[in-house]
Design a protein around this motif. Structure first.
Motif, PDB file in Angstrom:
ATOM      1  N   LEU A 169      -3.577  -1.896 -11.688  1.00 49.59           N
ATOM      2  CA  LEU A 169      -3.551  -2.006 -12.633  1.00 49.59           C
ATOM      3  C   LEU A 169      -2.650  -3.717 -12.259  1.00 49.59           C
ATOM      4  O   LEU A 169      -2.420  -4.349 -12.690  1.00 49.59           O
ATOM      5  N   GLU A 170      -1.818  -3.302 -11.820  1.00 49.29           N
ATOM      6  CA  GLU A 170      -0.678  -3.786 -11.018  1.00 49.29           C
ATOM      7  C   GLU A 170      -0.947  -4.107  -8.896  1.00 49.29           C
ATOM      8  O   GLU A 170      -0.544  -4.216  -8.133  1.00 49.29           O
ATOM      9  N   LYS A 171      -2.496  -5.032  -9.263  1.00 47.39           N
ATOM     10  CA  LYS A 171      -2.792  -5.681  -7.803  1.00 47.39           C
ATOM     11  C   LYS A 171      -1.263  -6.814  -7.188  1.00 47.39           C
ATOM     12  O   LYS A 171      -1.026  -6.927  -6.286  1.00 47.39           O
ATOM     13  N   SER A 172      -1.187  -7.656  -7.797  1.00 50.99           N
ATOM     14  CA  SER A 172      -0.010  -8.492  -7.374  1.00 50.99           C
ATOM     15  C   SER A 172       1.528  -7.762  -6.843  1.00 50.99           C
ATOM     16  O   SER A 172       1.565  -8.909  -6.380  1.00 50.99           O
ATOM     17  N   ARG A 173       1.109  -6.827  -7.475  1.00 53.83           N
ATOM     18  CA  ARG A 173       3.033  -6.116  -6.518  1.00 53.83           C
ATOM     19  C   ARG A 173       2.714  -5.762  -5.198  1.00 53.83           C
ATOM     20  O   ARG A 173       3.693  -5.301  -4.693  1.00 53.83           O
ATOM     21  N   VAL A 192       1.647  -8.209  -3.118  1.00 49.26           N
ATOM     22  CA  VAL A 192       3.010  -9.074  -2.427  1.00 49.26           C
ATOM     23  C   VAL A 192       3.737  -9.907  -2.635  1.00 49.26           C
ATOM     24  O   VAL A 192       4.346 -10.335  -2.713  1.00 49.26           O
ATOM     25  N   PHE A 193       4.248  -9.382  -4.400  1.00 49.46           N
ATOM     26  CA  PHE A 193       5.242  -9.878  -4.761  1.00 49.46           C
ATOM     27  C   PHE A 193       5.421  -8.872  -5.603  1.00 49.46           C
ATOM     28  O   PHE A 193       4.804  -7.954  -6.392  1.00 49.46           O
ATOM     29  N   TYR A 210       4.077  -0.059  -4.194  1.00 48.57           N
ATOM     30  CA  TYR A 210       3.888   1.012  -4.216  1.00 48.57           C
ATOM     31  C   TYR A 210       4.484   1.912  -3.432  1.00 48.57           C
ATOM     32  O   TYR A 210       5.116   1.308  -1.512  1.00 48.57           O
ATOM     33  N   HIS A 211       4.817   2.736  -3.545  1.00 48.93           N
ATOM     34  CA  HIS A 211       5.847   4.466  -2.841  1.00 48.93           C
ATOM     35  C   HIS A 211       4.741   4.434  -1.451  1.00 48.93           C
ATOM     36  O   HIS A 211       5.232   4.684  -0.445  1.00 48.93           O
ATOM     37  N   ILE A 212       3.243   4.378  -1.681  1.00 49.96           N
ATOM     38  CA  ILE A 212       2.846   4.568   0.138  1.00 49.96           C
ATOM     39  C   ILE A 212       3.377   3.101   0.944  1.00 49.96           C
ATOM     40  O   ILE A 212       3.584   4.144   1.889  1.00 49.96           O
ATOM     41  N   PHE A 213       3.703   2.038   0.089  1.00 51.06           N
ATOM     42  CA  PHE A 213       4.283   1.633   2.052  1.00 51.06           C
ATOM     43  C   PHE A 213       5.234   1.596   2.553  1.00 51.06           C
ATOM     44  O   PHE A 213       5.590   2.158   3.707  1.00 51.06           O
ATOM     45  N   TYR A 214       6.180   2.816   1.476  1.00 45.46           N
ATOM     46  CA  TYR A 214       7.876   3.285   1.766  1.00 45.46           C
ATOM     47  C   TYR A 214       7.678   4.395   2.456  1.00 45.46           C
ATOM     48  O   TYR A 214       8.602   4.721   3.452  1.00 45.46           O
ATOM     49  N   GLN A 215       6.236   5.255   2.229  1.00 43.40           N
ATOM     50  CA  GLN A 215       6.110   6.022   3.041  1.00 43.40           C
ATOM     51  C   GLN A 215       5.778   6.295   4.666  1.00 43.40           C
ATOM     52  O   GLN A 215       6.636   6.708   5.275  1.00 43.40           O
ATOM     53  N   LEU A 216       5.052   5.096   4.458  1.00 40.09           N
ATOM     54  CA  LEU A 216       4.549   4.556   5.899  1.00 40.09           C
ATOM     55  C   LEU A 216       5.704   4.309   6.602  1.00 40.09           C
ATOM     56  O   LEU A 216       5.544   4.467   8.078  1.00 40.09           O
ATOM     57  N   CYS A 217       6.574   3.368   6.630  1.00 41.26           N
ATOM     58  CA  CYS A 217       7.013   2.424   7.275  1.00 41.26           C
ATOM     59  C   CYS A 217       8.516   4.649   7.714  1.00 41.26           C
ATOM     60  O   CYS A 217       9.138   4.003   8.668  1.00 41.26           O
ATOM     61  N   ALA A 218       8.452   5.130   6.303  1.00 33.46           N
ATOM     62  CA  ALA A 218       9.726   6.206   6.981  1.00 33.46           C
ATOM     63  C   ALA A 218       8.817   6.970   7.616  1.00 33.46           C
ATOM     64  O   ALA A 218      10.016   8.405   8.514  1.00 33.46           O
ATOM     65  N   SER A 219       6.941   6.870   8.041  1.00 34.57           N
ATOM     66  CA  SER A 219       6.585   7.953   8.939  1.00 34.57           C
ATOM     67  C   SER A 219       7.347   6.986  10.516  1.00 34.57           C
ATOM     68  O   SER A 219       5.284   7.798  11.422  1.00 34.57           O
TER      69      SER A 219
END
Length: 185
Positions: free
Chosen positions: A141-145, A147-148, A156-165
């Protein structure tokens, strides 16, 4: 159609067990108190009686309990249809949730785990109205999220999960750093 307004009490209530399912099974709409099981029973009866597809739309704000209501509906269908797959059919249908939630959920100012995507779940029945399968489709629903993000919200959680790994050997080639270094906060 029938409209049910349900409120998420944010705690478990003893109104969703098998005894309640059996109480609503076979009842006519309006014979008992309003309940998600009454809506599910009406859809099930209409499907069986008229041999036509039925839809139940579960809508609401973040944290309203949409996923839980959908799960109760699936459990109702599995129980009343006496499906061989009754054993946790809702768990099987929702088995992909951890992945879809990682990619489609984010922290908002109202909810730390807010779904920012929609779900369409199709449950298939055989000629004797037993569940034979299900298919879930999702749409972002929120593709804009990506980049902003609004202040005090997160990506989205996946970005933080990737950074944590990032230090895991299988992710080193991505050259990820901490979320603060990647401007995710």
């Amino acid at each position: 159609g029938i409209i049910l307004v349900a409120i998420n009490p944010y705690k478990q209530l003893p109104i969703y067990g098998d005894a309640i399912i059996h109480a609503y099974s076979g009842q006519n709409m309006g014979d008992m108190d309003p309940h998600i099981f009454a809506v599910a029973e009406e859809a099930y009866k209409q499907m069986a009686r008229n041999n036509k597809n039925q839809s139940i739309i579960v809508s609401g704000e973040s944290g309203a309990g949409k996923t839980v209501s959908a799960r109760y509906t699936m459990r109702y269908f599995a129980t009343v249809s006496k499906s061989s797959s009754k054993a946790h059919v809702e768990d099987k249908v929702l088995a992909s949730n951890p992945i879809t939630e990682a990619v489609g959920n984010a922290k908002t100012t109202r909810n730390d785990n807010s779904s920012r995507f929609g779900k369409y779940t199709e449950i298939s029945f055989d000629q004797s109205y037993q569940i034979i399968g299900a298919n879930m489709r999702t749409y972002l629903l929120e593709k804009s999220r990506v980049v902003f993000q609004v202040e005090n919200e997160r990506n989205y959680h996946i970005f933080y999960q990737l950074c944590a790994s990032a230090m895991q050997p299988e992710y080193e080639h991505l050259k990820l750093g901490k979320s603060q270094e990647n401007n995710l906060l």
